[in-house]
Design an enzyme around this catalytic site. Structure first.
Site, PDB file in Angstrom:
ATOM      1  CE  LYS A 183      -3.512  -2.502  -0.453  1.00 26.01           C
ATOM      2  NZ  LYS A 183      -4.404  -3.211   0.452  1.00 26.01           N
TER       3      LYS A 183
HETATM    4  C1  PLP Z   1      -5.407  -4.437   0.690  1.00 26.70           C
HETATM    5  C2  PLP Z   1      -6.877  -4.262   0.661  1.00 26.70           C
HETATM    6  C3  PLP Z   1      -7.665  -4.623   1.754  1.00 26.70           C
HETATM    7  C4  PLP Z   1      -7.133  -5.418   2.926  1.00 26.70           C
HETATM    8  O1  PLP Z   1      -6.134  -4.788   3.623  1.00 26.70           O
HETATM    9  P1  PLP Z   1      -5.339  -5.586   4.785  1.00 26.70           P
HETATM   10  O2  PLP Z   1      -4.648  -4.503   5.546  1.00 26.70           O
HETATM   11  O3  PLP Z   1      -4.391  -6.519   4.078  1.00 26.70           O
HETATM   12  O4  PLP Z   1      -6.329  -6.326   5.597  1.00 26.70           O
HETATM   13  C5  PLP Z   1      -9.017  -4.306   1.727  1.00 26.70           C
HETATM   14  N1  PLP Z   1      -9.570  -3.694   0.672  1.00 26.70           N
HETATM   15  C6  PLP Z   1      -8.852  -3.371  -0.428  1.00 26.70           C
HETATM   16  C7  PLP Z   1      -9.539  -2.688  -1.581  1.00 26.70           C
HETATM   17  C8  PLP Z   1      -7.491  -3.677  -0.478  1.00 26.70           C
HETATM   18  O5  PLP Z   1      -6.783  -3.393  -1.578  1.00 26.70           O
END
Ligand code: PLP
Length: 382
Positions: A183
């Site tokens: 992210k």
């Molecule tokens: C990465 C992601 C998540 C989940 O995030 P985590 O921190 O890994 O639980 C949820 N929604 C979207 C759209 C994502 O890209």
């Protein structure tokens, strides 16, 4: 063999390493002084009303549904074009996910489809800001207000993004961010919830065993051994190691975003006049966080041209990804709710055409040139 260009490695430098090592040496490694500092700095960055740190987007969003009192029999409307956890959490609280299709240009929730899906049992809408481009919050807020629904934002891609000049996360409704390794800001694993209201107070206790008072000074000279459990909470707290890393990443975020924007501008210029490619757009009233650079192959002579393209890029040492495999195609959801691929025609056709190119602050101009040349060369052949 040319060197491999990974899809999305984290942007970590000596500052993050030093912050983590300092925390390891501090004598306090789990939730302690770093977490509230990260929370207040994060809230200040977004002008958020409040911020609560957790160990992932997934656990944070689950806690939000719990704190809002979502339960069996309730329906939650969300997009089929998302990561599985957006929908898994609805199942986790025993509620029913009601999937809807997306609009064709930005692949965010179709507001008309949401409106049609509302029933007496609908309790919430989860809006995913796909790729970092905010969904139509003005229309969704009006709809949520008219039908007395909670509007929850999946902002896993949207740090930092703006809708009508307001940062995503500055509103009172629940907004959940992810700090997963790929992210825009990472703590390896982690998440943050922003918003205001009674549900935020309940979240703070739910994330750590249902204990009402802050737990982190328990072993310090000022701390007390006493605590009270007011409900059977969960174990979703963020560690100080993660928070220390997150604080450094937050200070670097503006610089990360400048690099992302420059890379996007170069991709856009390179692909805008390629007939068989559809480039991502940005509406005038938003500022995208550009978490992804999604391209769609819309022409070409092969049926499976997207797959041919990705395989060719792989042999040329370029990492790519596909965001997303629509939820209604995954075996669990397909079988439980008897979905057919064309139940959501826009999401289904986007899925067959779409792929994401590497987009991260450490991507060099030289590597980006290699990616652009490889895509253009492939497009000539397929
Ligand atoms: C990465 C992601 C998540 C989940 O995030 P985590 O921190 O890994 O639980 C949820 N929604 C979207 C759209 C994502 O890209």
């Amino acid at each position: 063999m040319v060197d491999f260009i990974p899809f999305s490695p984290p942007s970590i430098d000596q500052q993050e390493i030093d912050a983590v090592v300092e925390t390891l040496q501090s004598g306090w490694i789990t939730t302690g002084p770093q977490v509230p500092l990260f929370e207040s700095e994060f809230a200040a960055f977004l002008n958020a009303k409040g911020a609560v740190a957790v160990n992932s987007w997934t656990s944070g969003a689950f806690l939000v549904l719990k704190a809002l009192g979502i339960k069996a029999g309730d329906e939650i409307i969300t997009s089929t074009f998302t990561f599985c956890s957006t929908v898994n959490i609805i199942e986790h609280v025993g509620a029913t996910p009601v999937l809807v299709d997306v609009e064709a240009d930005m692949l965010n929730l179709s507001v008309e489809a949401v409106e049609k899906a509302i029933t007496r049992n609908t309790k919430a809408i989860i809006a995913v800001h796909y790729g970092g481009h905010p969904a139509d919050l003005r229309a969704l807020r009006a709809l949520a207000e008219a039908h007395h629904l909670y509007l929850i934002e999946d902002a896993a891609h949207a740090l930092p993004a703006k809708f009508d000049d307001v940062l995503i996360g500055a509103s009172e409704n629940p907004v959940i961010f992810s700090f997963y390794a790929t992210k825009n800001l990472t703590t390896a694993e982690g998440g943050m919830i922003t918003g205001a209201g009674e549900w935020m107070e309940r979240l703070k206790s739910l994330r750590l065993h249902g204990i009402t008072r802050e737990f982190s000074n328990r072993y310090t000279p000022e701390g007390s051994w006493y605590y009270e459990v007011v409900e059977p909470g969960y174990k979703c707290n963020m560690t100080d190691i993660q928070a220390a890393m997150g604080r450094v990443q937050l200070r670097r975020l503006d610089e990360f975003q400048q690099r992302r924007a420059a890379l996007v501008a170069r991709y856009q210029a390179a692909f805008t006049s390629v007939d068989d490619l559809k480039i991502p757009i940005q509406h005038n009233n938003v500022s995208s966080a550009w978490h992804l650079y999604p391209l769609r192959v819309i022409g070409g002579k092969y049926l499976d041209k997207r797959d041919v393209l990705l395989e060719t890029l792989r042999t040329k040492g370029i990492g790519t990804s596909v965001h997303f495999i629509p939820i209604h195609l995954h075996p669990y959801y397909q079988q439980r709710y008897h979905y057919k691929p064309m139940d959501y025609p826009i999401a289904y056709s986007a899925f067959q055409q779409i792929f994401s190119l590497p987009l991260h602050p450490k991507l060099t101009d030289v590597h980006q040139s290699r990616i652009i040349d490889a895509v253009l060369e492939c497009m000539d052949k397929i």
